[in-house]
Design a protein around this motif. Structure first.
Motif, PDB file in Angstrom:
ATOM      1  N   GLU A   2       0.825  -1.207   0.000  1.00 33.27           N
ATOM      2  CA  GLU A   2       0.000   0.000   0.000  1.00 33.27           C
ATOM      3  C   GLU A   2       0.861   1.259   0.000  1.00 33.27           C
ATOM      4  OE1 GLU A   2      -3.267   0.123  -0.439  1.00 33.27           O
ATOM      5  OE2 GLU A   2      -3.118  -2.034  -0.724  1.00 33.27           O
ATOM      6  N   ARG A   3       1.987   1.216   0.702  1.00 36.22           N
ATOM      7  CA  ARG A   3       2.907   2.353   0.673  1.00 36.22           C
ATOM      8  C   ARG A   3       3.520   2.496  -0.716  1.00 36.22           C
ATOM      9  NH1 ARG A   3       3.575   1.011   6.200  1.00 36.22           N
ATOM     10  NH2 ARG A   3       3.431   2.878   7.523  1.00 36.22           N
ATOM     11  N   LEU A   4       3.887   1.374  -1.320  1.00 39.90           N
ATOM     12  CA  LEU A   4       4.405   1.418  -2.688  1.00 39.90           C
ATOM     13  C   LEU A   4       3.379   2.028  -3.633  1.00 39.90           C
ATOM     14  CD1 LEU A   4       6.240  -1.979  -3.245  1.00 39.90           C
ATOM     15  CD2 LEU A   4       7.248   0.295  -3.380  1.00 39.90           C
ATOM     16  N   LYS A   5       2.134   1.600  -3.487  1.00 43.00           N
ATOM     17  CA  LYS A   5       1.070   2.091  -4.348  1.00 43.00           C
ATOM     18  C   LYS A   5       0.894   3.603  -4.168  1.00 43.00           C
ATOM     19  CE  LYS A   5      -2.352  -0.671  -4.615  1.00 43.00           C
ATOM     20  NZ  LYS A   5      -3.592  -1.434  -4.304  1.00 43.00           N
ATOM     21  N   ALA A   6       1.032   4.065  -2.929  1.00 42.28           N
ATOM     22  CA  ALA A   6       0.896   5.500  -2.661  1.00 42.28           C
ATOM     23  C   ALA A   6       1.954   6.299  -3.401  1.00 42.28           C
ATOM     24  CB  ALA A   6       0.981   5.762  -1.160  1.00 42.28           C
ATOM     25  N   LEU A   7       3.148   5.729  -3.536  1.00 41.03           N
ATOM     26  CA  LEU A   7       4.240   6.450  -4.193  1.00 41.03           C
ATOM     27  C   LEU A   7       4.321   6.170  -5.691  1.00 41.03           C
ATOM     28  CD1 LEU A   7       7.252   6.335  -1.714  1.00 41.03           C
ATOM     29  CD2 LEU A   7       5.675   8.202  -2.200  1.00 41.03           C
ATOM     30  N   ALA A   8       3.491   5.295  -6.199  1.00 41.63           N
ATOM     31  CA  ALA A   8       3.498   5.026  -7.635  1.00 41.63           C
ATOM     32  C   ALA A   8       2.578   5.970  -8.393  1.00 41.63           C
ATOM     33  CB  ALA A   8       3.080   3.573  -7.900  1.00 41.63           C
ATOM     34  N   HIS A   9       1.817   6.786  -7.672  1.00 40.96           N
ATOM     35  CA  HIS A   9       0.876   7.701  -8.318  1.00 40.96           C
ATOM     36  C   HIS A   9       1.615   8.957  -8.791  1.00 40.96           C
ATOM     37  CE1 HIS A   9      -2.516  10.391  -8.956  1.00 40.96           C
ATOM     38  NE2 HIS A   9      -3.302   9.316  -8.921  1.00 40.96           N
ATOM     39  N   PRO A  10       1.519   9.315 -10.077  1.00 36.42           N
ATOM     40  CA  PRO A  10       2.292  10.450 -10.615  1.00 36.42           C
ATOM     41  C   PRO A  10       2.044  11.774  -9.886  1.00 36.42           C
ATOM     42  CG  PRO A  10       1.370   9.151 -12.402  1.00 36.42           C
ATOM     43  CD  PRO A  10       0.769   8.620 -11.137  1.00 36.42           C
ATOM     44  N   MET A  11       0.787  12.070  -9.552  1.00 34.48           N
ATOM     45  CA  MET A  11       0.532  13.360  -8.900  1.00 34.48           C
ATOM     46  C   MET A  11       1.147  13.399  -7.509  1.00 34.48           C
ATOM     47  SD  MET A  11      -2.979  15.528  -8.221  1.00 34.48           S
ATOM     48  CE  MET A  11      -3.021  16.095  -9.916  1.00 34.48           C
ATOM     49  N   ARG A  12       1.070  12.305  -6.784  1.00 34.71           N
ATOM     50  CA  ARG A  12       1.661  12.291  -5.443  1.00 34.71           C
ATOM     51  C   ARG A  12       3.173  12.459  -5.520  1.00 34.71           C
ATOM     52  NH1 ARG A  12      -1.815   7.039  -3.783  1.00 34.71           N
ATOM     53  NH2 ARG A  12      -3.851   8.013  -4.046  1.00 34.71           N
ATOM     54  N   ARG A  13       3.786  11.874  -6.520  1.00 34.49           N
ATOM     55  CA  ARG A  13       5.230  12.025  -6.685  1.00 34.49           C
ATOM     56  C   ARG A  13       5.579  13.478  -6.975  1.00 34.49           C
ATOM     57  NH1 ARG A  13       7.659   6.972  -7.365  1.00 34.49           N
ATOM     58  NH2 ARG A  13       9.503   7.983  -8.233  1.00 34.49           N
ATOM     59  N   ARG A  21      13.958   2.950   0.470  1.00 37.91           N
ATOM     60  CA  ARG A  21      14.445   1.961  -0.494  1.00 37.91           C
ATOM     61  C   ARG A  21      13.315   1.042  -0.935  1.00 37.91           C
ATOM     62  NH1 ARG A  21      20.402   0.190   1.848  1.00 37.91           N
ATOM     63  NH2 ARG A  21      20.985   2.258   2.642  1.00 37.91           N
ATOM     64  N   ALA A  22      13.398   0.637  -2.187  1.00 36.69           N
ATOM     65  CA  ALA A  22      12.435  -0.331  -2.701  1.00 36.69           C
ATOM     66  C   ALA A  22      12.746  -1.702  -2.118  1.00 36.69           C
ATOM     67  CB  ALA A  22      12.499  -0.378  -4.227  1.00 36.69           C
ATOM     68  N   PRO A  23      11.742  -2.527  -1.923  1.00 42.07           N
ATOM     69  CA  PRO A  23      11.984  -3.868  -1.374  1.00 42.07           C
ATOM     70  C   PRO A  23      12.512  -4.822  -2.438  1.00 42.07           C
ATOM     71  CG  PRO A  23       9.671  -3.617  -1.887  1.00 42.07           C
ATOM     72  CD  PRO A  23      10.317  -2.273  -2.167  1.00 42.07           C
ATOM     73  N   HIS A  24      13.113  -5.893  -1.994  1.00 41.48           N
ATOM     74  CA  HIS A  24      13.423  -7.007  -2.884  1.00 41.48           C
ATOM     75  C   HIS A  24      12.094  -7.649  -3.264  1.00 41.48           C
ATOM     76  CE1 HIS A  24      14.846 -10.944  -4.214  1.00 41.48           C
ATOM     77  NE2 HIS A  24      16.053 -10.407  -4.321  1.00 41.48           N
TER      78      HIS A  24
END
Length: 204
Positions: free
Chosen positions: A18-29, A94-97
């Motif tokens: 869910e945290r990854l998904k939050a940061l994958a959104h272009p506007m949020r970035r 950091r991104a996860p493995h």
């Protein structure tokens, strides 16, 4: 290193899908980048910068707050006007493995990487013009080296430590400091290697 910072910061691994998904959104970035560049802001000021409605930016700010990427500034907020800033402690994310995620969540990791490298591609396209305009502030390095996996991991840790050592937070930066985009990535080069039997024959 700044006096109020720990000698070694613990990496913040984004192993929650869910945290990854939050940061994958272009506007949020883009919102996080603007908060880094310009400091605290409201949903209204971010909406003006992004050409978005305040309701839209408010929603995305709440999502970023939910997962700890930003925080409200209570002393500046009043009524319906809420001021937001980046969370100070999250400097080494950091991104996860892939193995740290369930198989069904790995597509979120791929989308996270795709969104990030779309931004990186745009920055790379700006590099020649930026170098021409001000080479003292524009630097790049390319190489092909050989390392073991353990050596690459050690290089990564030393690189992050060096970056954090020299990086300033906005509030304690000297007057002549500028915000800089910094990127580093590695890829296995032998995946591109040409098979020996495909090379031209030696005619010497």
């Amino acid at each position: 290193m700044k006096d109020d910072e720990p000698a070694h910061e613990q990496p913040y691994v984004l192993d929650d899908p869910e945290r990854l998904k939050a940061l994958a959104h272009p506007m949020r970035r883009r919102m996080l980048t603007l908060l880094n560049l310009h400091g605290p802001a409201t949903s209204t000021t971010l909406g003006e910068l992004l050409g978005a409605k305040t309701g839209t930016t408010s929603y995305h700010l709440r999502q970023l707050e939910k997962y700890g990427f930003i925080e409200e500034i209570p002393e500046r907020s009043s009524g319906r006007e809420r001021w937001w800033r980046r969370t100070r402690v999250l400097r080494d994310m950091r991104a996860p493995h892939p193995d740290q995620l369930a198989p069904g969540d790995r597509a979120v990791l791929e989308e996270f990487h795709r969104a990030g490298f779309e931004e990186d591609r745009a920055l790379m396209e700006r590099f020649p013009a930026a170098y021409r305009a001000d080479p003292g502030w524009t630097w790049g390095s390319r190489g092909l080296v050989r390392m073991t996996k353990e050596e690459l991991k050690a290089f990564q840790e030393e690189y992050v430590a060096l970056l954090l050592k020299h990086a300033h937070q906005a509030e304690d930066a000297p007057p002549d400091a500028r915000p800089l985009y910094v990127r580093l990535f590695t890829l296995p080069a032998d995946a591109d290697a040409v098979p020996a039997d495909a090379l031209p024959a030696d005619e010497g």
